[in-house]
Write a protein that holds these residues in place. Structure first.
Motif, PDB file in Angstrom:
ATOM      1  N   ARG A 178       0.845  -1.190   0.000  1.00  0.00           N
ATOM      2  CA  ARG A 178       0.000   0.000   0.000  1.00  0.00           C
ATOM      3  C   ARG A 178       0.881   1.241   0.000  1.00  0.00           C
ATOM      4  NH1 ARG A 178      -4.655  -1.951   4.433  1.00  0.00           N
ATOM      5  NH2 ARG A 178      -5.123  -3.925   3.345  1.00  0.00           N
ATOM      6  N   SER A 179       0.346   2.286  -0.565  1.00  0.00           N
ATOM      7  CA  SER A 179       1.150   3.486  -0.774  1.00  0.00           C
ATOM      8  C   SER A 179       0.305   4.735  -0.620  1.00  0.00           C
ATOM      9  CB  SER A 179       1.761   3.449  -2.187  1.00  0.00           C
ATOM     10  OG  SER A 179       2.363   4.676  -2.526  1.00  0.00           O
ATOM     11  N   GLY A 180       0.959   5.777  -0.120  1.00  0.00           N
ATOM     12  CA  GLY A 180       0.386   7.115  -0.122  1.00  0.00           C
ATOM     13  C   GLY A 180       1.444   8.060  -0.649  1.00  0.00           C
ATOM     14  N   THR A 181       1.089   8.920  -1.586  1.00  0.00           N
ATOM     15  CA  THR A 181       2.064   9.839  -2.164  1.00  0.00           C
ATOM     16  C   THR A 181       1.851  11.250  -1.633  1.00  0.00           C
ATOM     17  OG1 THR A 181       0.634  10.208  -4.092  1.00  0.00           O
ATOM     18  CG2 THR A 181       2.316   8.489  -4.266  1.00  0.00           C
ATOM     19  N   GLU A 182       2.914  12.054  -1.714  1.00  0.00           N
ATOM     20  CA  GLU A 182       2.880  13.438  -1.238  1.00  0.00           C
ATOM     21  C   GLU A 182       3.276  14.378  -2.379  1.00  0.00           C
ATOM     22  OE1 GLU A 182       4.744  14.091   2.699  1.00  0.00           O
ATOM     23  OE2 GLU A 182       5.299  11.974   2.577  1.00  0.00           O
ATOM     24  N   PRO A 183       2.395  14.589  -3.338  1.00  0.00           N
ATOM     25  CA  PRO A 183       2.759  15.426  -4.482  1.00  0.00           C
ATOM     26  C   PRO A 183       2.785  16.913  -4.119  1.00  0.00           C
ATOM     27  CG  PRO A 183       0.469  14.767  -4.644  1.00  0.00           C
ATOM     28  CD  PRO A 183       1.031  14.057  -3.448  1.00  0.00           C
ATOM     29  N   GLU A 184       3.897  17.547  -4.408  1.00  0.00           N
ATOM     30  CA  GLU A 184       4.016  18.997  -4.251  1.00  0.00           C
ATOM     31  C   GLU A 184       3.961  19.635  -5.628  1.00  0.00           C
ATOM     32  OE1 GLU A 184       7.066  18.751  -0.428  1.00  0.00           O
ATOM     33  OE2 GLU A 184       7.830  18.713  -2.481  1.00  0.00           O
ATOM     34  N   MET A 185       3.407  20.823  -5.688  1.00  0.00           N
ATOM     35  CA  MET A 185       3.397  21.538  -6.956  1.00  0.00           C
ATOM     36  C   MET A 185       3.448  23.031  -6.695  1.00  0.00           C
ATOM     37  SD  MET A 185      -0.534  21.155  -8.286  1.00  0.00           S
ATOM     38  CE  MET A 185      -0.026  21.771  -9.881  1.00  0.00           C
ATOM     39  N   THR A 186       3.918  23.751  -7.687  1.00  0.00           N
ATOM     40  CA  THR A 186       4.109  25.196  -7.583  1.00  0.00           C
ATOM     41  C   THR A 186       3.041  25.913  -8.391  1.00  0.00           C
ATOM     42  OG1 THR A 186       6.494  24.910  -7.298  1.00  0.00           O
ATOM     43  CG2 THR A 186       5.711  27.090  -7.958  1.00  0.00           C
ATOM     44  N   TRP A 187       2.365  26.843  -7.716  1.00  0.00           N
ATOM     45  CA  TRP A 187       1.327  27.661  -8.341  1.00  0.00           C
ATOM     46  C   TRP A 187       1.879  29.064  -8.542  1.00  0.00           C
ATOM     47  CZ3 TRP A 187      -3.719  25.533  -9.044  1.00  0.00           C
ATOM     48  CH2 TRP A 187      -3.881  24.254  -8.503  1.00  0.00           C
ATOM     49  N   SER A 249      -4.028   0.628  -1.891  1.00  0.00           N
ATOM     50  CA  SER A 249      -3.218  -0.242  -2.738  1.00  0.00           C
ATOM     51  C   SER A 249      -2.493   0.611  -3.774  1.00  0.00           C
ATOM     52  CB  SER A 249      -4.092  -1.280  -3.436  1.00  0.00           C
ATOM     53  OG  SER A 249      -4.938  -0.660  -4.385  1.00  0.00           O
ATOM     54  N   VAL A 250      -1.329   0.146  -4.213  1.00  0.00           N
ATOM     55  CA  VAL A 250      -0.511   0.973  -5.093  1.00  0.00           C
ATOM     56  C   VAL A 250      -1.225   1.293  -6.410  1.00  0.00           C
ATOM     57  CG1 VAL A 250       1.714   0.329  -4.139  1.00  0.00           C
ATOM     58  CG2 VAL A 250       0.682  -1.135  -5.877  1.00  0.00           C
ATOM     59  N   GLU A 251      -2.072   0.369  -6.904  1.00  0.00           N
ATOM     60  CA  GLU A 251      -2.785   0.642  -8.143  1.00  0.00           C
ATOM     61  C   GLU A 251      -3.740   1.825  -7.978  1.00  0.00           C
ATOM     62  OE1 GLU A 251      -2.605  -3.977  -7.913  1.00  0.00           O
ATOM     63  OE2 GLU A 251      -2.679  -2.273  -6.532  1.00  0.00           O
ATOM     64  N   LYS A 252      -4.483   1.840  -6.878  1.00  0.00           N
ATOM     65  CA  LYS A 252      -5.434   2.932  -6.646  1.00  0.00           C
ATOM     66  C   LYS A 252      -4.705   4.244  -6.396  1.00  0.00           C
ATOM     67  CE  LYS A 252      -9.191   0.011  -4.901  1.00  0.00           C
ATOM     68  NZ  LYS A 252     -10.039  -0.322  -3.740  1.00  0.00           N
ATOM     69  N   THR A 253      -3.597   4.181  -5.658  1.00  0.00           N
ATOM     70  CA  THR A 253      -2.839   5.398  -5.385  1.00  0.00           C
ATOM     71  C   THR A 253      -2.289   5.998  -6.668  1.00  0.00           C
ATOM     72  OG1 THR A 253      -2.267   4.808  -3.114  1.00  0.00           O
ATOM     73  CG2 THR A 253      -0.761   6.286  -4.260  1.00  0.00           C
ATOM     74  N   ALA A 254      -1.775   5.163  -7.561  1.00  0.00           N
ATOM     75  CA  ALA A 254      -1.244   5.665  -8.833  1.00  0.00           C
ATOM     76  C   ALA A 254      -2.350   6.312  -9.664  1.00  0.00           C
ATOM     77  CB  ALA A 254      -0.579   4.537  -9.607  1.00  0.00           C
ATOM     78  N   ASP A 255      -3.509   5.668  -9.763  1.00  0.00           N
ATOM     79  CA  ASP A 255      -4.639   6.259 -10.498  1.00  0.00           C
ATOM     80  C   ASP A 255      -5.050   7.588  -9.884  1.00  0.00           C
ATOM     81  OD1 ASP A 255      -4.836   4.253 -12.392  1.00  0.00           O
ATOM     82  OD2 ASP A 255      -6.575   3.269 -11.478  1.00  0.00           O
ATOM     83  N   ARG A 256      -5.035   7.661  -8.571  1.00  0.00           N
ATOM     84  CA  ARG A 256      -5.458   8.898  -7.904  1.00  0.00           C
ATOM     85  C   ARG A 256      -4.450  10.017  -8.102  1.00  0.00           C
ATOM     86  NH1 ARG A 256      -7.578   5.265  -2.801  1.00  0.00           N
ATOM     87  NH2 ARG A 256      -9.590   4.709  -3.771  1.00  0.00           N
ATOM     88  N   LEU A 257      -3.171   9.682  -8.191  1.00  0.00           N
ATOM     89  CA  LEU A 257      -2.182  10.728  -8.464  1.00  0.00           C
ATOM     90  C   LEU A 257      -2.380  11.298  -9.862  1.00  0.00           C
ATOM     91  CD1 LEU A 257       0.270  12.405  -7.763  1.00  0.00           C
ATOM     92  CD2 LEU A 257       1.723  10.461  -8.406  1.00  0.00           C
ATOM     93  N   VAL A 258      -2.633  10.432 -10.831  1.00  0.00           N
ATOM     94  CA  VAL A 258      -2.911  10.898 -12.187  1.00  0.00           C
ATOM     95  C   VAL A 258      -4.165  11.773 -12.204  1.00  0.00           C
ATOM     96  CG1 VAL A 258      -3.645  10.105 -14.483  1.00  0.00           C
ATOM     97  CG2 VAL A 258      -1.718   8.997 -13.335  1.00  0.00           C
ATOM     98  N   THR A 259      -5.177  11.350 -11.467  1.00  0.00           N
ATOM     99  CA  THR A 259      -6.418  12.121 -11.377  1.00  0.00           C
ATOM    100  C   THR A 259      -6.169  13.472 -10.704  1.00  0.00           C
ATOM    101  OG1 THR A 259      -7.748  10.100 -11.260  1.00  0.00           O
ATOM    102  CG2 THR A 259      -8.756  12.120 -10.425  1.00  0.00           C
ATOM    103  N   TYR A 260      -5.383  13.478  -9.637  1.00  0.00           N
ATOM    104  CA  TYR A 260      -5.067  14.709  -8.908  1.00  0.00           C
ATOM    105  C   TYR A 260      -4.378  15.718  -9.819  1.00  0.00           C
ATOM    106  CZ  TYR A 260      -2.848  17.733  -5.399  1.00  0.00           C
ATOM    107  OH  TYR A 260      -2.402  18.814  -4.666  1.00  0.00           O
ATOM    108  N   ARG A 261      -3.458  15.256 -10.636  1.00  0.00           N
ATOM    109  CA  ARG A 261      -2.779  16.168 -11.561  1.00  0.00           C
ATOM    110  C   ARG A 261      -3.777  16.807 -12.529  1.00  0.00           C
ATOM    111  NH1 ARG A 261       2.107  11.925 -12.797  1.00  0.00           N
ATOM    112  NH2 ARG A 261       3.605  12.677 -11.237  1.00  0.00           N
ATOM    113  N   GLN A 262      -4.699  16.006 -13.030  1.00  0.00           N
ATOM    114  CA  GLN A 262      -5.719  16.541 -13.931  1.00  0.00           C
ATOM    115  C   GLN A 262      -6.561  17.589 -13.222  1.00  0.00           C
ATOM    116  OE1 GLN A 262      -8.438  13.577 -15.437  1.00  0.00           O
ATOM    117  NE2 GLN A 262      -9.404  14.989 -16.888  1.00  0.00           N
ATOM    118  N   ILE A 263      -6.923  17.313 -11.980  1.00  0.00           N
ATOM    119  CA  ILE A 263      -7.720  18.258 -11.192  1.00  0.00           C
ATOM    120  C   ILE A 263      -6.978  19.573 -11.020  1.00  0.00           C
ATOM    121  CG2 ILE A 263      -8.604  18.698  -8.856  1.00  0.00           C
ATOM    122  CD1 ILE A 263      -9.266  15.653  -8.748  1.00  0.00           C
ATOM    123  N   CYS A 264      -5.690  19.501 -10.652  1.00  0.00           N
ATOM    124  CA  CYS A 264      -4.923  20.722 -10.403  1.00  0.00           C
ATOM    125  C   CYS A 264      -4.815  21.579 -11.659  1.00  0.00           C
ATOM    126  CB  CYS A 264      -3.535  20.366  -9.881  1.00  0.00           C
ATOM    127  SG  CYS A 264      -3.522  19.727  -8.194  1.00  0.00           S
TER     128      CYS A 264
END
Length: 481
Positions: A178-187, A249-264
């Protein structure tokens, strides 16, 4: 004494790579997916969802090797047809349709064959910013009519690679990662730069978080609507925001990171600002990392932790997992830090980016940080990472650590002697060389994907090395006699 695996010892044992070989040679994979899609109950359920949601258009999407997402838009009334026929893409779409410096389309050129993407019904989601539009992820296959390989999983589909790698890992070890990511981004926009005194970080200050209030509220709202369980966020540095969601689970976390980028990106458009996941936008401020927080589960028991060992926190299984990650940290850098710009994080002194192969107890300078909450914080990946590839390599490395019982040595911060395990690559060019030289890392990816990634990254490195920048003029225009 730390014992890292050699290629010879890896070849002698059952591995994830051997398990994946069978999965990629499975000509019936397409047929099984098609049968599931065309089940009458599934078709009826999808038609019901489309009708009840009022969706008129659907994006059929696949992540690329470069962590972008490609898609085709189809009117939603064709949902039954697309569940059966899928969507066809030119093969080079998954290598971002990137043209080399020499002018050829990387991934097979214009002559490259198409592939077929079959939709995954359980990934259907309505876009909260336009409820007439929904999205579905697809799995890529060789077209069934192709001789020999027809119906097999496509070798350059990184999303399916992660799913199959995790399946093989669980079959071999009986564990789930299982995984949780911490994506940082600059606005970047008027009023978003945080205020602070000279030589003082603007991080965590409420005043600076308030500057981002319209942005974080909208991002969190959209994210929750798309199934992300948002848990916390903070202002990190000038214009930099980190928002986190619950691990899974790593599969769901990866999909959610891709989704999060689209949202941002969508929120940036609506707010009239720009947003970037560029790893190192500026010198002297924090780069945009994407730490991966990892835990190993046997059912609902986290086997990474050792409650009876409060000093080191991790179990024997955890130590071997760490040993495997450290053994291949150097070889996996081309994936974890995948751009030329990624390596600027490691040259800026005092910015919390690791430069050595190390692990430590609550150490923010170590490659792996161990906290008291039963997780491994892997601190190398940055915000440009392809999460499907990064997690696939971590699974392969952990698997080797468990099989070979690799000892990671003593952690930093425990008051014990610490062995020097080496330095991480400091340029993309060096990372490409190390990727080639690490047999486990290289063979954790199917051959077609491995060679394509190397070609893409070598082209990027060559473009950078050949570019004339302002730095060249500042250094040499007047100074050379």
């Amino acid at each position: 004494m730390t014992t890292f695996a050699t290629p010879e010892t890896v070849r002698e044992q059952i591995s994830i790579q051997q398990a994946l070989d069978a999965k990629y040679a499975d000509n019936l994979a397409f047929e099984r997916h098609l049968a599931a899609n065309t089940c009458s109950d599934v078709v009826a359920e999808m038609e019901r969802k489309v009708a009840e949601s009022g969706v008129e258009f659907i994006y059929y999407m696949l992540p690329t090797l470069g962590a972008k997402v490609v898609a085709k838009m189809v009117p939603a009334n064709h949902i039954a047809r697309n569940l059966e026929k899928g969507i066809f893409f030119h093969r080079t779409a998954l290598s971002d349709l990137q043209t080399s410096r020499e002018g050829s389309l990387i991934g097979g050129g214009v002559e490259a064959k198409e592939f077929v993407g079959l939709p995954e019904p359980d990934t259907f989601q309505v876009l909260p910013w336009d409820t007439k539009v929904a999205r579905m992820f697809c799995t890529a296959y060789e077209p069934p009519h192709f001789p020999g390989v027809g119906g097999c999983p496509l070798a350059v589909d990184s999303r399916n690679l992660l799913r199959m790698t995790h399946q093989a890992f669980t079959e071999l070890h009986g564990l789930e990662l299982r995984s949780g990511t911490e994506p940082e981004m600059t606005w970047k926009g008027e009023g978003l730069q945080g205020a602070s005194k000279p030589d003082q970080s603007p991080a965590y200050q409420v005043e600076n978080l308030e500057r981002m209030r319209p942005i974080y509220q909208q991002v969190v709202g959209y994210a929750k609507a798309m199934g992300l369980d948002m848990i916390e966020g903070d202002y990190e540095d000038g214009g930099q925001l980190e928002l986190n969601w619950m691990y899974d689970s790593v599969e769901k976390t990866a999909d959610r990171l891709v989704t999060y980028r689209q949202i941002c990106k969508q929120v940036a458009r609506e707010q009239g600002v720009t947003a970037s996941f560029m790893p190192k936008p500026y010198n002297g401020v924090m780069g945009n990392g994407c730490h991966h927080n990892l835990s190993l589960w046997d059912g609902e028991t986290n086997v990474l932790i050792e409650p009876e060992n409060p000093a080191l926190h991790v179990s024997e299984i955890g130590r071997h997992a760490i040993g495997g990650i450290l053994a291949h940290a150097v070889g996996s850098m081309m994936i974890m830090a995948s751009t030329v710009n990624s390596y600027k994080r490691f040259w800026d002194i005092g910015q919390f980016a690791p430069s050595a192969v190390s692990w430590g107890l609550d150490s923010r300078s170590s490659l792996i940080r161990i906290s008291g909450v039963g997780r491994i914080e892997y601190r190398v990946p940055d915000a440009s990472v392809n999460p499907y590839l990064s997690h696939a390599l971590l699974l392969a490395s952990i698997s080797e650590g468990l099989r070979l019982r690799i000892d990671p040595g003593n952690p930093e911060g425990a008051g014990l002697p610490v062995e020097n395990l080496g330095k991480l690559p400091q340029t993309l060019g060096h990372a490409i060389e190390e990727f080639r030289n690490d047999e486990l890392v290289a063979t954790a990816l199917p051959e077609g994907m491995r060679e394509l990634l190397i070609e893409l990254k070598e082209d990027e490195w060559a473009r950078y090395c050949g570019a004339i920048t302002q730095w060249d003029f500042d250094m040499y225009w007047e100074s050379i006699p």
